[in-house]
Structure formats: C-alpha cells, structure tokens
Design an enzyme around this catalytic site. Structure first.
Site, mmCIF file in Angstrom:
data_model
loop_
_atom_site.group_PDB
_atom_site.id
_atom_site.type_symbol
_atom_site.label_atom_id
_atom_site.label_comp_id
_atom_site.label_asym_id
_atom_site.label_seq_id
_atom_site.Cartn_x
_atom_site.Cartn_y
_atom_site.Cartn_z
ATOM 1 N N MET A 38 15.505 -23.314 -72.339
ATOM 2 C CA MET A 38 16.459 -23.920 -73.348
ATOM 3 C C MET A 38 16.783 -23.021 -74.445
ATOM 4 O O MET A 38 17.966 -22.822 -74.979
ATOM 5 C CB MET A 38 15.600 -25.211 -73.994
ATOM 6 C CG MET A 38 16.394 -25.713 -74.862
ATOM 7 S SD MET A 38 17.923 -26.589 -74.110
ATOM 8 C CE MET A 38 16.954 -27.889 -73.211
ATOM 9 N N CYS A 39 16.204 -21.907 -74.628
ATOM 10 C CA CYS A 39 16.335 -20.820 -75.858
ATOM 11 C C CYS A 39 17.594 -20.183 -75.334
ATOM 12 O O CYS A 39 18.467 -20.076 -75.834
ATOM 13 C CB CYS A 39 15.305 -20.119 -76.167
ATOM 14 S SG CYS A 39 14.546 -19.101 -74.695
ATOM 15 N N THR A 40 17.625 -19.788 -73.855
ATOM 16 C CA THR A 40 18.779 -19.261 -73.142
ATOM 17 C C THR A 40 19.992 -20.092 -73.252
ATOM 18 O O THR A 40 21.079 -19.638 -73.830
ATOM 19 C CB THR A 40 18.323 -18.771 -72.055
ATOM 20 O OG1 THR A 40 17.172 -17.724 -71.928
ATOM 21 C CG2 THR A 40 19.583 -17.842 -71.245
#
Length: 441
Positions: free
Chosen positions: A204-206
């Site tokens: 999700m951070c990417t």
C-alpha cells in the site's frame, strides 16, 4: 452416419488391458452417453469454448453451460466460438448456439447467470460437472455445492448416486492443470488450497506514495480513489465488466501515471488489473480442455481408469506433464464428515470480533473473502457482522471493535459463518479462554 463415431466406437466396443474393472465392451454404450448422460460446463471463456467443442465431438449431446460474462473484443483471439459481431452478447448464449448449429444432434442449453443463482436441485440433475473457471472463489463455491449434495445411509456410508464428479481445469499462460474430484471419496478443492499460487498484491505504501509501474496507478484508483470519490453512487462496487467503471478508473490512473512519469496505462491493462486477469494462451486451453474431456469420457463409460487425481502441464520449455494423487485432508472444512462437529475457533475472552474476521480471512485453513457471522444470543439469532450487503455492513460495523464477551458470546457456542467461497453456511464452535493468547484450530 455410420462412420461419424467410428473412432469413439473403437474405444467402447473393444477390450484392453487399461479398462476399468467394471467395463464391458458393448455396441450400446455410445447410445447411452448420447441419450442419457447430462454434462454441466461452468464457464464459456477460453477453456469453456474448447470444453464444449470437445464434449460435442466426443458424443455427448445433452450439455448445459453457465457463464455470466459478455463477449469482449479481446476474447476473439482465443475464444474461437465467437465472432466480431458477437461482441457485447452473452458468452453462454453464443457458445451454445454455435455448437448446436455446427454439431448435428447436440443440444446445448445456456444460462447467462451466476453459479450462485442455482440451487441444489439444479446441480443434482447432472452426471458430471466440468469447470473452466478463472476464479478460485468460484471453484471453491462449486466444490462446496457438490459436497453438499452428498447423502449417507443409516450406516453413514456414502450413497453413490448422490455423488456428482467434478472435473476441474485451469490454465495460466503456458501452464495448466487438470484434476478429478470425486466428492466424499477423493481430495476436494478445499483440501488442496495451498496448491494455488498466492495472489500478487502491491504494498500500500508503494501504491500511495511511490508508484513505479502502471499497475500501481490502477491499484491506487481502485483501492483509494474509488472509495473516496464514489463516482457512481454510495453503494456501487467496481464492476470489471462495466465499460463506464473501467473508463473512469483508466482516466484517473492515466492522470496518476502522468504525475509520476509512468507509461503503459491502457484500457486493457486497467481491466486486467481490476479483474486480476491471468494471461491466456490458446494452445494451453486446447490441451487442458482435451485432458478434461478425456476424463469426462472415462468416467461416463468406464472404458479406461480415470486420472487419480491431479495432472500438471507445462510447455514453457518443451512439454512436461506430471500426475500425482492429492490426498484428502482429514479435517477439511468442506468434505470431512467429522470436521464441522470438531472445528473450533479458539480465542481469548478479550479478543475482538475483528480478530475473528481477520483469522477467517487470513488463516490457511479458511482463506475466506468476506465472511459474515451470526450466532444465537439469549435465544435470539444475532447478526454479528455482514460484509456483503452495504446497509448491513454499516449497521454491524461497530461490533468489530467489541470483545466477544461484550457481544454476549460464550465458550461452546456455535457460530454460523457464510462466505462467497462456500455454497452452504458453516457451523464452527467457539472456545473462549480467559488467559491463553489468541489462537485458532
């Protein structure tokens, strides 16, 4: 006409060292499979088109096909029963019409519906079910339905006439597999969930902060923008087959891609990411479908011993096949007769309902998609949490942060679980501990 089935008659009217012990050569066998055997084909896509063609040309005349999808332009390179003029029409209807017109004497009935739209009485009428699906969830549901059809006598012995064999085929690029499931006898789909490759997910951070691939841009719109902007209404979920939905996601993903200097976001890629489409190769579909129909023919006629019970195919470098016998899981949630009475959910009294939901979704023993829970509390049936209906989801969402004791649940209580992966509700026994850390069996 006498020559039309000569190749089939050679298999049915001659003996050989490879026949099933109960096989007897007969000139009447062909007539039996043409007039009495009812086959259900699930899916009319790349694999389904091949299955219908092979079944019709193997002498089976009473076929039924179920597929809820419509024909897309991208299907035409491998789903050979369709033409450009068929784009937008029902896959099941067009495939059935093509076979009926091309193979004299064959009668294919089509249903442009979901498999969940039919009840037990519908599936009981078939002698064999053949799956050409691209969804693990749908496979699990179909497996659960067929296991649910099983009946046992007073001695707890399986009644053979209640069993509907399942032949399952799957392809992924240049790889494929075929399996024969005899419900209640051999390993079922649920017994061997770990054989399926894990689904590819992006961090999700990417997705949110450092996208590098066009797929990241599409996932950003799908997972973050759609719930925020609600482009087609509050309770509208993404429909991968709706051109308006895909077009909206495409445009937003292209904006995201431009912002981060990423190229390659196309309509086809967008739909592929949204629907998690696996690339298909026509030759692999042909091989796997042929193997599936061969197993159908064996089961219907006993002219050869059927596959026992799993075959892998790979032609990435040369051609390689390997077969093995998958074993039944003693505590399988679906096919073990004793598993439901002994299957327990073990948690601490202070565990949250959210912990139970997470366990049902992430545990290798369950791998559910959107479980809904209910239980008898103080003599009344209480809905603990439902995800599949938006209004019920909002109404029961506060329960997720409540402890199991706050919800009135006690050790030994039966929990009813429903999920898209199973055709019938599952009953699990809750075991609460006052001191032990959270665990589950």
């Amino acid at each position: 006409m006498a020559q039309r089935w000569s190749h089939i008659r050679k298999l049915l009217e001659r003996n050989s060292p490879f026949v099933h012990p109960e096989f007897e050569p007969s000139t009447e066998t062909l007539g039996i499979i043409q007039s009495s055997i009812k086959i259900l084909v699930i899916g009319a896509g790349g694999l389904g088109c091949e299955l219908l063609k092979d079944l019709a040309l193997s002498g089976f005349t009473d076929l039924t096909v179920i597929d809820m999808d419509t024909i897309d332009l991208s299907n035409l390179n491998r789903q050979f029963l369709f033409r450009k003029c068929d784009v937008g029409k029902s896959k099941a209807d067009i495939a059935a019409a093509f076979i009926n017109n091309r193979v004299k004497g064959c009668h294919v009935k089509a249903h442009c519906k979901r498999i969940e739209d039919f009840d037990e009485s519908f599936y009981q009428q078939f002698h064999i079910v053949v799956c050409g699906l691209d969804s693990i969830v749908a496979r699990r549901w179909m497996n659960s339905m067929l296991v649910g059809l099983l009946r046992y006598d007073n001695n707890n012995e399986l009644i053979p006439t209640s069993m509907v064999p399942l032949i399952d085929g799957g392809t992924e690029g240049f790889k494929g597999n075929v399996r024969v499931v005899l419900p209640g006898i051999t390993a079922c789909i649920e017994c061997t969930l770990d054989l399926y490759p894990p689904q590819v997910n992006f961090p999700m951070c990417t997705i949110a902060h450092t996208p590098r691939l066009p797929e990241h841009c599409v996932e950003y719109v799908k997972l973050l923008l759609w719930p925020q902007e609600k482009p087609f209404g509050l309770e509208v979920n993404i429909d991968g087959d709706d051109p308006q939905h895909i077009q909206w996601i495409l445009e937003k993903a292209q904006e995201r891609a431009t912002e981060f200097n990423i190229s390659g976001v196309s309509y086809r890629l967008t739909q592929g990411v949204v629907k998690r489409i696996i690339p298909a190769v026509a030759s692999t579909n042909a091989v796997i479908a042929a193997a599936c129909v061969t197993e159908v023919f064996k089961l219907a006629t006993s002219c050869r011993m059927h596959l026992s019970n799993y075959m892998n195919f790979n032609d990435i470098e040369g051609v390689y096949t390997y077969s093995f016998e998958a074993e039944r899981k003693a505590d399988c949630l679906i096919c073990s007769k004793d598993s439901l009475s002994t299957k327990t959910l073990e948690f601490n009294e202070q565990s949250l309902l959210d912990d139970v939901i997470s366990h049902l979704m992430n545990s290798p023993n369950y791998q559910m998609k959107s479980p809904g829970l209910s239980a008898m509390v103080n003599g009344h049936n209480k809905t603990l949490y439902i995800q599949s209906v938006q209004s019920l989801k909002e109404a029961t969402k506060p329960n997720l942060k409540k402890t199991l004791t706050e919800l009135g649940l006690q050790s030994g209580q039966r929990i009813i679980v429903v999920d898209v992966t199973a055709a019938n509700p599952l009953t699990l026994t809750l075991v609460l501990s006052s001191a032990a850390p959270q665990m589950s069996v």
